[in-house]
Design a protein around this motif. Structure first.
Motif: not given
Length: 282
Positions: A97-98, A75-78, A90-93
């Motif tokens: 902004a995904s 994951l990119q910077l969760p 659900l996880v925010s990166e």
């Protein structure tokens, strides 16, 4: 001659006994495995979970105490996550902004990208929240080109094929900066949405009740101001904060907030309506 020889033998015997005692004492005092490479101590196991207890594989989020398990990686910077009633996470990166959907097998897929997010420093796509009453509505705290704001985003579809609908701003005008953006959002036991806002690097804003920075804010899911907020007509619930980024409620319904302090002075605060938590005066 005999007496002298007997004395010598006695002295030799005493020396031998003393040497043997010395060796035994030294051996008892020496560290175990002395002279061999140090071994890594065994992992600490929670006392309620015996080492032989197998770890559940039914739900990767339901990790037993004292055990860890990788649910998803790469994951990119969760920054935040929410668990939906369907069992999907659900996880925010922050910087992409995904919003990423992770199912119970650990498989991850991108649900969509939140429009208007401008990542930078500690800003970007930050907190996520979902109401238990309306789980089809996802709320997101975002940094834009002009401010920090909270969006309401419909979740379209079903687990495994979720997509994002058109976003609606429900709270805007929270000051932004490269750091101290706050960003945690959470629905409280009262069904209202609580939002943490940092001081945006401007310490004077935390004591200014006309600014949304350095505050914990409280609004309805539609962005209206609750009638019982402590400052009439204002979303401000508490003030004098530096950079709060964690909120939760205990079994008694009391609200707690964790806050990044200056250098080493981090805080855990019991939040009460209208209270001043001192920054930057204290």
């Amino acid at each position: 001659m005999i007496g002298c020889s007997g004395g010598d033998e006695l002295r030799k015997l005493l020396v031998l006994v003393w040497a043997l005692v010395t060796v035994l004492v030294l051996a008892a005092c020496a560290p175990e495995h002395s002279g061999t490479p140090a071994t890594v101590p065994p992992a600490i196991v929670h006392p309620t979970v015996p080492p032989s207890t197998p770890m559940s594989t039914d739900d990767p989020v339901d990790v037993q105490p004292g055990r860890t398990r990788t649910v998803a990686d790469e994951l990119q910077l969760p920054w935040s996550l929410v668990r939906l009633p369907s069992g999907v996470t659900l996880v925010s990166e922050r910087d992409t902004a995904s919003i990423v959907e992770i199912d119970d097998s650990g498989a991850a897929r991108v649900v969509g990208t939140v429009p208007g997010v401008v990542p930078g420093g500690e800003g970007g796509l930050l907190g996520l929240a979902v109401s238990t009453d309306r789980p089809e509505h996802l709320f997101a705290y975002t940094t834009t080109a002009i401010d920090n704001r909270v969006l309401r985003i419909p979740l379209i579809g079903k687990p495994g094929s979720f997509a994002l609908g058109a976003a609606t701003p429900v709270l805007t005008g929270i000051p932004k900066a490269d750091n101290h953006n706050g960003g945690r959002i959470h629905f409280g036991p009262d069904g209202l949405l609580y939002v943490t806002a940092g001081d945006a690097g401007n310490t004077t804003l935390s004591q200014n009740l006309d600014s949304l920075a350095g505050k914990i804010l409280r609004i309805t899911p539609d962005g209206a101001i609750p009638a019982d907020n402590p400052f009439g007509g204002s979303p401000v619930y508490s003030f004098g904060h530096r950079n709060p980024q964690g909120i939760a409620w205990d079994d008694e319904g009391r609200m707690w907030a964790s806050e990044f302090g200056q250098n080493r002075f981090d805080e855990l605060n019991l939040i009460t309506p209208g209270a001043n938590y001192g920054w930057p005066i204290v």
